[in-house]
Scaffold this active site. Sequence first.
Site, PDB file in Angstrom:
ATOM      1  N   MET A 161      -0.407   1.269   5.202  1.00 44.85           N
ATOM      2  CA  MET A 161      -1.192   1.627   6.368  1.00 44.85           C
ATOM      3  C   MET A 161      -2.364   0.659   6.526  1.00 44.85           C
ATOM      4  O   MET A 161      -2.977   0.256   5.539  1.00 44.85           O
ATOM      5  CB  MET A 161      -1.714   3.058   6.214  1.00 44.85           C
ATOM      6  CG  MET A 161      -2.508   3.581   7.401  1.00 44.85           C
ATOM      7  SD  MET A 161      -2.742   5.373   7.305  1.00 44.85           S
ATOM      8  CE  MET A 161      -3.512   5.535   5.691  1.00 44.85           C
TER       9      MET A 161
ATOM     10  N   HIS B 150      -2.511  -1.240  -3.390  1.00 47.11           N
ATOM     11  CA  HIS B 150      -3.687  -0.389  -3.193  1.00 47.11           C
ATOM     12  C   HIS B 150      -3.545   0.856  -4.061  1.00 47.11           C
ATOM     13  O   HIS B 150      -2.534   1.550  -4.010  1.00 47.11           O
ATOM     14  CB  HIS B 150      -3.819   0.017  -1.725  1.00 47.11           C
ATOM     15  CG  HIS B 150      -4.060  -1.150  -0.816  1.00 47.11           C
ATOM     16  ND1 HIS B 150      -3.864  -1.080   0.550  1.00 47.11           N
ATOM     17  CD2 HIS B 150      -4.473  -2.423  -1.065  1.00 47.11           C
ATOM     18  CE1 HIS B 150      -4.163  -2.253   1.096  1.00 47.11           C
ATOM     19  NE2 HIS B 150      -4.525  -3.082   0.123  1.00 47.11           N
TER      20      HIS B 150
ATOM     21  N   ASP C 177      -4.501  -4.769   5.978  1.00 40.83           N
ATOM     22  CA  ASP C 177      -4.762  -5.662   4.852  1.00 40.83           C
ATOM     23  C   ASP C 177      -3.538  -6.537   4.586  1.00 40.83           C
ATOM     24  O   ASP C 177      -2.406  -6.051   4.591  1.00 40.83           O
ATOM     25  CB  ASP C 177      -5.110  -4.855   3.597  1.00 40.83           C
ATOM     26  CG  ASP C 177      -5.481  -5.769   2.433  1.00 40.83           C
ATOM     27  OD1 ASP C 177      -6.156  -6.784   2.677  1.00 40.83           O
ATOM     28  OD2 ASP C 177      -5.091  -5.470   1.296  1.00 40.83           O
TER      29      ASP C 177
ATOM     30  N   SER D 131       0.856  -1.185   0.000  1.00 37.14           N
ATOM     31  CA  SER D 131       0.000   0.000   0.000  1.00 37.14           C
ATOM     32  C   SER D 131       0.894   1.238   0.000  1.00 37.14           C
ATOM     33  O   SER D 131       1.747   1.367  -0.869  1.00 37.14           O
ATOM     34  CB  SER D 131      -0.944  -0.024   1.213  1.00 37.14           C
ATOM     35  OG  SER D 131      -1.897   1.017   1.126  1.00 37.14           O
ATOM     36  N   THR D 132       0.749   2.125   0.959  1.00 35.34           N
ATOM     37  CA  THR D 132       1.512   3.374   0.975  1.00 35.34           C
ATOM     38  C   THR D 132       3.013   3.101   0.973  1.00 35.34           C
ATOM     39  O   THR D 132       3.521   2.383   1.822  1.00 35.34           O
ATOM     40  CB  THR D 132       1.147   4.202   2.221  1.00 35.34           C
ATOM     41  OG1 THR D 132      -0.267   4.348   2.275  1.00 35.34           O
ATOM     42  CG2 THR D 132       1.803   5.570   2.174  1.00 35.34           C
TER      43      THR D 132
END
Length: 355
Positions: A290, A201, A293, A174-175
């Site tokens: 973050m 993501h 998941d 993600s991030t």
Amino acid sequence: MSDLDTTSRPLRVLVVDDSAVQRQVISRLLKQDPSIEIAGWAANGADALRSVSLLQPDLILLDDKMPVLGGLEVARRIMAERPTPIVMISAATGASAVALATRALAAGVLAVQSKQSLFASCAATDLPRLVKTMASVRLVRQRWGAPAEDGPGRPVASDLARPSRPEVVAIGASTGGPQALREIICRLPACFPLPVLVVQHTTSGYSNNLVDWLQVGSKLSVRVAQDGDPLDRGGVFVAPTGRHLVVQGRRLALLDAPPVSLHRPSATVLYRSVAEAFGPRAIGILLTGMGNDGAAGLLAMREAGALTIAQDEQSSVVFGMPAEAISLGAADHVMAPGLMPRLLLEHASGRSAAA
């Protein structure tokens, strides 16, 4: 950077925009929330860097286009020198907005917000909510330049040889993920035999630009995954935005099922399908991001006998997802992305498999 304590003082925001009107709009929206205060403002990139050092804000709202020094370069320098949560504000639309999001995430920006949204009826609640959420993200210093040197990873659960040679690699991020993904993928040789399935993501339309960006410097083919793609060859398959990527038999499938852990595509959904289809003949990697998941899904892979790896805290832009997996005991190894290709190559070649 330590976790922000919002119970003892207001959240301090630095507003960076060359437009006085835009600064006023942003300031007016944020001042409606008593838990937020404007720490200061800057009208160009050079002033922004000085203000970050002087004011030490909790979060920066950063315009992407400014005189003296552009927003992307400002973000890179901040993340290298004094990591601070950054939300980029941009007037870009369409393909330009998607391309900007790709570069911004790679630079360490946590989110990109359109300037048009600042004039929506819900802006007075949406912008403060975004600012408070992103200000709570734990960051680390970004390293630009040479990739990490190879070395031993830290085994967490088990460093035992596995009886099965892997047939697939599943990666969730993600991030901060695009930079970590590139560090892994661009260090794999053209002969790497395993298909690499990626859930990153994304925002709408982002996956195509991520594919283009990852392909630069990659010796493997990189493409957006298609429904029915066979898993009989190497290459990198990236989940499209808005659809879950799963394995069904020896093929890929795209699903419109509800989000999991607030995400679609979800790393946990991919991992669970890989655990069911491949069991111990798989490798799972969970990168920076973050939230949580991927943590439960990585545990499912490990319980099925797969090799599992989580990114370490020192190299993570946001240590949320890997930390959740580690706390569950889902990771066999914890290491920086630069160390992962060597481990992948050893297991793909069978050198780490039992005789």
